[in-house]
Design a protein around this motif. Structure first.
Motif, mmCIF file in Angstrom:
data_model
loop_
_atom_site.group_PDB
_atom_site.id
_atom_site.type_symbol
_atom_site.label_atom_id
_atom_site.label_comp_id
_atom_site.label_asym_id
_atom_site.label_seq_id
_atom_site.Cartn_x
_atom_site.Cartn_y
_atom_site.Cartn_z
ATOM 1 N N PHE A 126 -41.970 -47.570 -2.243
ATOM 2 C CA PHE A 126 -42.712 -48.590 -1.472
ATOM 3 C C PHE A 126 -42.536 -50.202 -2.063
ATOM 4 C CE2 PHE A 126 -46.300 -51.238 0.137
ATOM 5 C CZ PHE A 126 -46.323 -50.999 1.510
ATOM 6 N N PHE A 127 -42.899 -50.132 -3.355
ATOM 7 C CA PHE A 127 -43.075 -51.452 -4.008
ATOM 8 C C PHE A 127 -41.739 -51.905 -4.102
ATOM 9 C CE2 PHE A 127 -47.484 -50.318 -4.243
ATOM 10 C CZ PHE A 127 -47.914 -51.542 -3.423
ATOM 11 N N MET A 128 -40.723 -51.190 -4.640
ATOM 12 C CA MET A 128 -39.167 -51.559 -4.825
ATOM 13 C C MET A 128 -38.829 -52.071 -3.417
ATOM 14 S SD MET A 128 -37.586 -51.631 -7.541
ATOM 15 C CE MET A 128 -36.315 -52.088 -6.551
ATOM 16 N N SER A 129 -39.079 -51.603 -2.289
ATOM 17 C CA SER A 129 -38.616 -52.054 -1.056
ATOM 18 C C SER A 129 -39.342 -53.579 -0.686
ATOM 19 C CB SER A 129 -38.812 -51.039 0.220
ATOM 20 O OG SER A 129 -38.326 -49.889 -0.113
ATOM 21 N N LYS A 130 -40.567 -53.377 -0.871
ATOM 22 C CA LYS A 130 -41.384 -54.706 -0.601
ATOM 23 C C LYS A 130 -40.707 -55.885 -1.417
ATOM 24 C CE LYS A 130 -45.780 -56.968 -1.626
ATOM 25 N NZ LYS A 130 -47.174 -57.036 -2.349
ATOM 26 N N ALA A 131 -40.489 -55.487 -2.847
ATOM 27 C CA ALA A 131 -40.142 -56.538 -3.573
ATOM 28 C C ALA A 131 -38.563 -57.240 -3.275
ATOM 29 C CB ALA A 131 -39.856 -55.935 -5.179
ATOM 30 N N CYS A 132 -37.928 -56.398 -2.711
ATOM 31 C CA CYS A 132 -36.674 -56.775 -2.358
ATOM 32 C C CYS A 132 -36.304 -57.371 -0.909
ATOM 33 C CB CYS A 132 -35.545 -55.402 -2.404
ATOM 34 S SG CYS A 132 -35.185 -54.851 -4.140
ATOM 35 N N LEU A 133 -37.419 -57.148 -0.055
ATOM 36 C CA LEU A 133 -37.424 -57.770 1.204
ATOM 37 C C LEU A 133 -36.981 -59.450 1.082
ATOM 38 C CD1 LEU A 133 -40.243 -55.939 3.254
ATOM 39 C CD2 LEU A 133 -37.825 -55.734 3.071
ATOM 40 N N PRO A 134 -37.478 -60.319 0.333
ATOM 41 C CA PRO A 134 -37.094 -61.620 0.536
ATOM 42 C C PRO A 134 -35.649 -61.914 0.354
ATOM 43 C CG PRO A 134 -39.021 -61.615 -0.813
ATOM 44 C CD PRO A 134 -38.625 -60.052 -0.487
ATOM 45 N N LEU A 135 -34.905 -61.035 -0.577
ATOM 46 C CA LEU A 135 -33.622 -61.114 -0.556
ATOM 47 C C LEU A 135 -32.927 -60.385 0.481
ATOM 48 C CD1 LEU A 135 -33.300 -60.173 -4.430
ATOM 49 C CD2 LEU A 135 -33.045 -62.390 -3.297
ATOM 50 N N LEU A 136 -33.259 -59.333 0.815
ATOM 51 C CA LEU A 136 -32.615 -58.456 1.951
ATOM 52 C C LEU A 136 -32.626 -59.601 3.109
ATOM 53 C CD1 LEU A 136 -33.986 -55.211 1.415
ATOM 54 C CD2 LEU A 136 -31.660 -55.835 0.835
ATOM 55 N N LYS A 137 -33.388 -60.162 3.473
ATOM 56 C CA LYS A 137 -33.813 -60.885 4.704
ATOM 57 C C LYS A 137 -32.832 -62.179 5.123
ATOM 58 C CE LYS A 137 -38.749 -60.308 5.721
ATOM 59 N NZ LYS A 137 -40.132 -60.889 5.616
ATOM 60 N N LYS A 138 -31.979 -62.499 3.654
ATOM 61 C CA LYS A 138 -30.911 -63.400 3.787
ATOM 62 C C LYS A 138 -29.564 -63.008 3.984
ATOM 63 C CE LYS A 138 -33.728 -66.359 0.281
ATOM 64 N NZ LYS A 138 -33.594 -66.907 -1.134
ATOM 65 N N SER A 139 -29.446 -61.466 4.015
ATOM 66 C CA SER A 139 -28.331 -60.828 4.300
ATOM 67 C C SER A 139 -27.909 -60.779 5.512
ATOM 68 C CB SER A 139 -28.489 -59.284 3.682
ATOM 69 O OG SER A 139 -27.195 -58.624 3.966
ATOM 70 N N THR A 140 -26.454 -60.894 6.045
ATOM 71 C CA THR A 140 -26.230 -60.652 7.317
ATOM 72 C C THR A 140 -26.259 -59.274 7.853
ATOM 73 O OG1 THR A 140 -23.747 -60.502 6.418
ATOM 74 C CG2 THR A 140 -24.748 -62.584 7.075
ATOM 75 N N ASN A 141 -26.139 -58.134 6.907
ATOM 76 C CA ASN A 141 -26.106 -56.661 7.380
ATOM 77 C C ASN A 141 -26.906 -55.846 6.128
ATOM 78 O OD1 ASN A 141 -25.522 -54.603 9.124
ATOM 79 N ND2 ASN A 141 -23.723 -54.013 7.644
ATOM 80 N N ALA A 142 -28.239 -56.063 6.118
ATOM 81 C CA ALA A 142 -29.151 -55.679 5.180
ATOM 82 C C ALA A 142 -29.452 -54.158 5.248
ATOM 83 C CB ALA A 142 -30.192 -56.506 4.771
ATOM 84 N N HIS A 143 -29.599 -53.415 4.307
ATOM 85 C CA HIS A 143 -29.691 -51.951 4.569
ATOM 86 C C HIS A 143 -30.667 -51.451 3.266
ATOM 87 C CE1 HIS A 143 -26.998 -50.224 7.721
ATOM 88 N NE2 HIS A 143 -26.166 -51.286 7.277
ATOM 89 N N ILE A 144 -31.727 -50.645 3.586
ATOM 90 C CA ILE A 144 -32.336 -49.767 2.693
ATOM 91 C C ILE A 144 -32.016 -48.497 2.940
ATOM 92 C CG2 ILE A 144 -34.633 -49.102 1.901
ATOM 93 C CD1 ILE A 144 -35.678 -51.924 2.919
#
Length: 273
Positions: A126-144
């Motif tokens: 949960f908290f790894m995902s949370k911490a990565c969201l600001p970076l992933l939101k900048k991607s053009t095709n982000a995946h978790i």
């Protein structure tokens, strides 16, 4: 080179499924950050984050960054994401692979084992995902992508391994929730689970020893399935609970023999299936 320029962060990336995925994506041009606790050789565990990074580097031409970290702790998670951002210059894919397992009935489940499984499998994911969201939101095709099973309320699994089942289904509930929550941000969130047991350190040391390993498949089958999932448009591929063999069958694979550790042995279905 389907993943050339893509930035990937993999927890539990020093061995097993995590390392196999890292090597598969590196071979397709990805830049990889792997996270693990093992910085020094361990008698029961294969390799370290540094030896794994060397292998991954040989598999591809991209950058590979080994990060010693423990996703049970917020300060470690913050450091992991900070190093990833600095060294890779962004993030396109987060793979929540790190996991702990204890297959014990309730009376034999110690609090420290409960805490370990839930701190890594649920809290850490949960908290790894949370911490990565600001970076992933900048991607053009982000995946978790979480390495967790399809959700089910089948009492068999709760009855057999209550503590572990709750923790792994917790990872899957994160997929269900984040997939819906992150649709406006065009981030795909999915789960991947193997149809059969996979020859990992957990299978060798905790679950079934050499006999179980002989009835397992190699981690590469999960890596190949992840490779196909992570190419898909995030806006069209989210909220799924994928099975490795089903993904590869969709891609036209009909012979899975080469994935078996010992083709002469009957394969063992994985938990939750």
């Amino acid at each position: 080179m389907q993943f050339k320029g893509k930035k990937v962060l993999i927890t539990g990336g020093s061995r097993g499924i995590g390392k196999a995925i890292a090597m598969r994506l590196a071979a397709e041009g990805a830049d990889i950050a792997i996270v693990g606790k093992t910085a020094e050789p361990h008698p029961k565990l294969e390799g370290t984050i540094y030896t794994a990074a060397e292998e991954i580097s040989k598999a591809g031409a991209g950058k590979v960054v080994p990060i010693q970290g423990d996703i049970r702790f917020e300060d470690s998670i913050e450091q992991i994401v900070k190093i990833t951002a600095e060294q890779l210059g962004g993030l396109d894919i987060l793979i929540n692979n790190a996991s702990a397992i204890t297959l014990s009935p309730t009376e034999q489940t110690e609090p420290k084992r409960w805490d370990l499984m839930h701190d890594i499998n649920v809290r850490g994911t949960f908290f790894m995902s949370k911490a990565c969201l600001p970076l992933l939101k900048k991607s053009t095709n982000a995946h978790i992508l979480n390495l967790s099973p399809p959700l089910t309320l089948n009492p068999e699994w709760f009855g057999r391994f209550l503590a572990y089942t709750i923790s792994k289904f917790g990872m899957s509930m994160i997929v269900l929730g984040l997939a819906e929550e992150l649709k406006p941000h065009r981030i795909g969130v999915n789960a991947l689970w193997p149809k059969t047991t996979i020859a990992t350190a957990a299978i060798q040391n905790i679950v079934g020893g050499d006999m179980m390993v002989q009835r397992s498949r190699k981690p590469e089958i999960v890596a190949d399935a992840a490779y196909h999932i992570l190419q898909r448009p995030a806006t069209e591929c989210t909220g799924n609970f994928f099975i490795d063999e089903e993904i590869l069958t969709q891609q036209g694979v009909t012979d899975f023999t080469h994935y078996a550790v010992n083709p002469a042995q009957k394969l063992m279905l994985d938990l939750f299936l």
